[in-house]
Design a protein around this motif. Structure first.
Motif, PDB file in Angstrom:
ATOM      1  N   VAL A 163      26.882   3.842  38.477  1.00 46.44           N
ATOM      2  CA  VAL A 163      28.209   4.239  38.119  1.00 46.44           C
ATOM      3  C   VAL A 163      28.944   5.246  38.823  1.00 46.44           C
ATOM      4  N   ILE A 164      29.965   4.712  39.471  1.00 46.92           N
ATOM      5  CA  ILE A 164      30.759   5.470  40.471  1.00 46.92           C
ATOM      6  C   ILE A 164      32.038   5.628  39.959  1.00 46.92           C
ATOM      7  N   GLY A 165      32.641   6.649  39.956  1.00 49.06           N
ATOM      8  CA  GLY A 165      33.979   6.847  39.970  1.00 49.06           C
ATOM      9  C   GLY A 165      34.966   7.820  40.780  1.00 49.06           C
ATOM     10  N   GLY A 166      36.235   7.582  40.915  1.00 46.73           N
ATOM     11  CA  GLY A 166      37.091   8.616  41.752  1.00 46.73           C
ATOM     12  C   GLY A 166      37.523   9.746  40.906  1.00 46.73           C
ATOM     13  N   GLU A 167      37.357  10.737  41.746  1.00 42.85           N
ATOM     14  CA  GLU A 167      37.934  12.166  41.274  1.00 42.85           C
ATOM     15  C   GLU A 167      39.291  12.180  40.542  1.00 42.85           C
ATOM     16  N   HIS A 168      40.003  11.352  41.280  1.00 44.49           N
ATOM     17  CA  HIS A 168      41.528  11.398  41.056  1.00 44.49           C
ATOM     18  C   HIS A 168      42.002   9.896  40.351  1.00 44.49           C
ATOM     19  N   ASP A 169      41.015   9.293  39.767  1.00 39.25           N
ATOM     20  CA  ASP A 169      41.451   8.024  39.315  1.00 39.25           C
ATOM     21  C   ASP A 169      42.061   8.490  37.962  1.00 39.25           C
ATOM     22  N   GLY A 170      43.520   7.713  37.945  1.00 38.31           N
ATOM     23  CA  GLY A 170      44.177   7.826  36.592  1.00 38.31           C
ATOM     24  C   GLY A 170      43.803   6.716  35.669  1.00 38.31           C
ATOM     25  N   LEU A 171      43.311   5.925  36.147  1.00 39.92           N
ATOM     26  CA  LEU A 171      43.079   4.621  35.291  1.00 39.92           C
ATOM     27  C   LEU A 171      41.778   4.455  34.455  1.00 39.92           C
ATOM     28  N   VAL A 172      40.934   4.902  35.067  1.00 40.94           N
ATOM     29  CA  VAL A 172      39.575   5.211  34.146  1.00 40.94           C
ATOM     30  C   VAL A 172      39.210   6.556  34.042  1.00 40.94           C
ATOM     31  N   SER A 173      38.725   6.977  33.126  1.00 39.93           N
ATOM     32  CA  SER A 173      38.394   8.310  32.827  1.00 39.93           C
ATOM     33  C   SER A 173      36.783   8.662  33.003  1.00 39.93           C
ATOM     34  N   ARG A 174      36.556   9.935  33.000  1.00 38.97           N
ATOM     35  CA  ARG A 174      35.240  10.418  33.405  1.00 38.97           C
ATOM     36  C   ARG A 174      34.661  10.033  31.869  1.00 38.97           C
ATOM     37  N   GLU A 175      35.175  10.053  30.748  1.00 43.36           N
ATOM     38  CA  GLU A 175      34.549   9.470  29.504  1.00 43.36           C
ATOM     39  C   GLU A 175      34.150   7.957  29.768  1.00 43.36           C
ATOM     40  N   ASP A 176      34.870   7.239  30.159  1.00 40.00           N
ATOM     41  CA  ASP A 176      34.743   5.935  30.422  1.00 40.00           C
ATOM     42  C   ASP A 176      33.192   5.699  31.311  1.00 40.00           C
ATOM     43  N   LEU A 177      33.351   6.434  32.172  1.00 39.37           N
ATOM     44  CA  LEU A 177      32.280   6.399  33.208  1.00 39.37           C
ATOM     45  C   LEU A 177      30.973   6.819  32.618  1.00 39.37           C
ATOM     46  N   THR A 178      31.028   7.840  31.580  1.00 38.40           N
ATOM     47  CA  THR A 178      29.980   8.312  31.090  1.00 38.40           C
ATOM     48  C   THR A 178      29.355   7.521  29.971  1.00 38.40           C
ATOM     49  N   VAL A 179      30.187   6.798  29.209  1.00 39.72           N
ATOM     50  CA  VAL A 179      29.739   5.621  28.379  1.00 39.72           C
ATOM     51  C   VAL A 179      28.950   4.775  28.959  1.00 39.72           C
ATOM     52  N   MET A 180      29.536   4.152  30.188  1.00 39.48           N
ATOM     53  CA  MET A 180      28.452   3.025  30.912  1.00 39.48           C
ATOM     54  C   MET A 180      27.249   3.699  31.235  1.00 39.48           C
ATOM     55  N   ALA A 181      27.248   5.057  31.892  1.00 36.74           N
ATOM     56  CA  ALA A 181      26.158   5.536  32.640  1.00 36.74           C
ATOM     57  C   ALA A 181      25.090   5.909  31.485  1.00 36.74           C
ATOM     58  N   GLU A 182      25.403   6.300  30.405  1.00 40.67           N
ATOM     59  CA  GLU A 182      24.226   6.717  29.310  1.00 40.67           C
ATOM     60  C   GLU A 182      23.849   5.599  28.947  1.00 40.67           C
ATOM     61  N   SER A 183      24.610   4.307  28.851  1.00 41.98           N
ATOM     62  CA  SER A 183      24.031   3.156  28.280  1.00 41.98           C
ATOM     63  C   SER A 183      23.098   2.476  29.351  1.00 41.98           C
ATOM     64  N   LEU A 184      23.124   3.065  30.684  1.00 37.60           N
ATOM     65  CA  LEU A 184      22.073   2.652  31.586  1.00 37.60           C
ATOM     66  C   LEU A 184      21.114   3.617  32.002  1.00 37.60           C
ATOM     67  N   PHE A 185      21.243   4.810  31.028  1.00 36.38           N
ATOM     68  CA  PHE A 185      20.279   5.728  31.099  1.00 36.38           C
ATOM     69  C   PHE A 185      20.412   6.499  32.592  1.00 36.38           C
ATOM     70  N   LEU A 186      21.542   6.851  33.009  1.00 32.76           N
ATOM     71  CA  LEU A 186      21.614   7.405  34.212  1.00 32.76           C
ATOM     72  C   LEU A 186      23.004   8.270  34.131  1.00 32.76           C
ATOM     73  N   GLU A 187      23.326   9.012  35.316  1.00 31.84           N
ATOM     74  CA  GLU A 187      24.390   9.917  35.297  1.00 31.84           C
ATOM     75  C   GLU A 187      25.411   9.255  36.102  1.00 31.84           C
ATOM     76  N   PRO A 188      26.806   9.095  35.529  1.00 32.25           N
ATOM     77  CA  PRO A 188      27.833   8.947  36.684  1.00 32.25           C
ATOM     78  C   PRO A 188      27.931   9.817  38.037  1.00 32.25           C
ATOM     79  N   VAL A 189      28.635   9.236  38.796  1.00 28.36           N
ATOM     80  CA  VAL A 189      28.762   9.957  40.122  1.00 28.36           C
ATOM     81  C   VAL A 189      30.303   9.817  40.435  1.00 28.36           C
ATOM     82  N   LEU A 190      30.957  11.070  40.527  1.00 30.38           N
ATOM     83  CA  LEU A 190      32.235  11.226  40.972  1.00 30.38           C
ATOM     84  C   LEU A 190      32.459  11.278  42.648  1.00 30.38           C
TER      85      LEU A 190
END
Length: 253
Positions: free
Chosen positions: A200-227
């Motif tokens: 799960v990968i996100g952009g540090e300055h993404d104004g459309l998808v939050s870090r919380e959104d990334l975390t929800v997916m990452a936790e469901s996949l049992f891993l950590e998101p990467v910014l």
């Protein structure tokens, strides 16, 4: 559809509303890392790029079914690594739900597994109504500004390129995509059933998808998101070398 032949497939699914050329820098970066041992397939979304609008009602599930069928017919393989950015991530998760045996790995970039809020759902449908029959987006530049998070001297070239890409697509194509995304369900539980590598990968300055959104997916996949530092929604376009490095263990598996 574009194909780079040879071996185990990797399928790249676009963000909205840009065509498959968004992946060109990432494909080059993965090739430089020797992380593409097999076929690479990229799809335009309905009404975007070279993909015509279907007669069916807007649906991510329609795209997912067609993508799996095309991947299998084109490559002869039953499964692939699916990498999706934004809307492409929604499609990748629909593939995982409807065709779990087609998923050898999953890369989710700047996307979310949850459904739209009521407010976001209503906004999508209102935008779709405005775009019906229009020649294209009213302000491609403004849309591109929201997608690019890079600052400094490189920003103008990135924004201009994405604005030019968006300007090529019809209003009907943009409306179709908005309605398809508005209709998507929550697929967070689907991710818990993924049997294969994922990132799960996100952009540090993404104004459309939050870090919380990334975390929800990452936790469901049992891993950590990467910014990825310094970039926005189109992380793989803005920082292809860094995103390629993060995806390489997945695609080279």
């Amino acid at each position: 559809m574009s194909v780079i032949p040879d071996g185990t497939p990797v399928v790249l699914l676009n963000a909205f509303p840009v065509d498959r050329s968004q992946w060109d820098p990432l494909i080059d970066a993965l090739s430089d890392l020797d992380a593409l041992p097999g076929d690479v397939i990229s799809f335009d979304m309905p009404g975007i790029g070279e993909m015509p609008l279907p007669d069916e009602e807007p649906s991510l599930e329609l795209i997912a079914d067609a993508a799996v069928a095309a991947m299998r017919e084109t490559t002869g393989h039953e499964s692939a690594v699916w990498i999706g950015c934004s809307m492409g991530g929604y499609v990748a998760m629909a593939v995982a739900e409807r065709h779990p045996d087609a998923v050898a790995g999953l890369g989710l970039i700047a996307t979310r597994s949850t459904a739209d809020t009521e407010q976001a759902h209503a906004k999508r449908l209102a935008t779709a109504e405005q775009m019906d029959g229009a020649s294209g987006a009213a302000d491609p530049r403004a849309m591109a500004e929201d997608l690019i998070g890079t600052q400094g001297p490189e920003r103008e070239a990135l924004v201009s390129a994405i604005a030019s890409n968006i300007a090529q697509h019809s209003g009907d194509g943009i409306a179709w995509g908005q309605r398809a995304m508005a209709a998507r369900p929550d697929r967070t539980e689907v991710l818990k059933e993924i049997d294969g590598p994922a990132v799960v990968i996100g952009g540090e300055h993404d104004g459309l998808v939050s870090r919380e959104d990334l975390t929800v997916m990452a936790e469901s996949l049992f891993l950590e998101p990467v910014l990825v530092h310094g970039v926005g929604h189109l992380a793989a376009y803005e920082a292809p070398q860094e995103v390629a490095r993060l995806l390489a263990p997945l695609t080279a598996r």
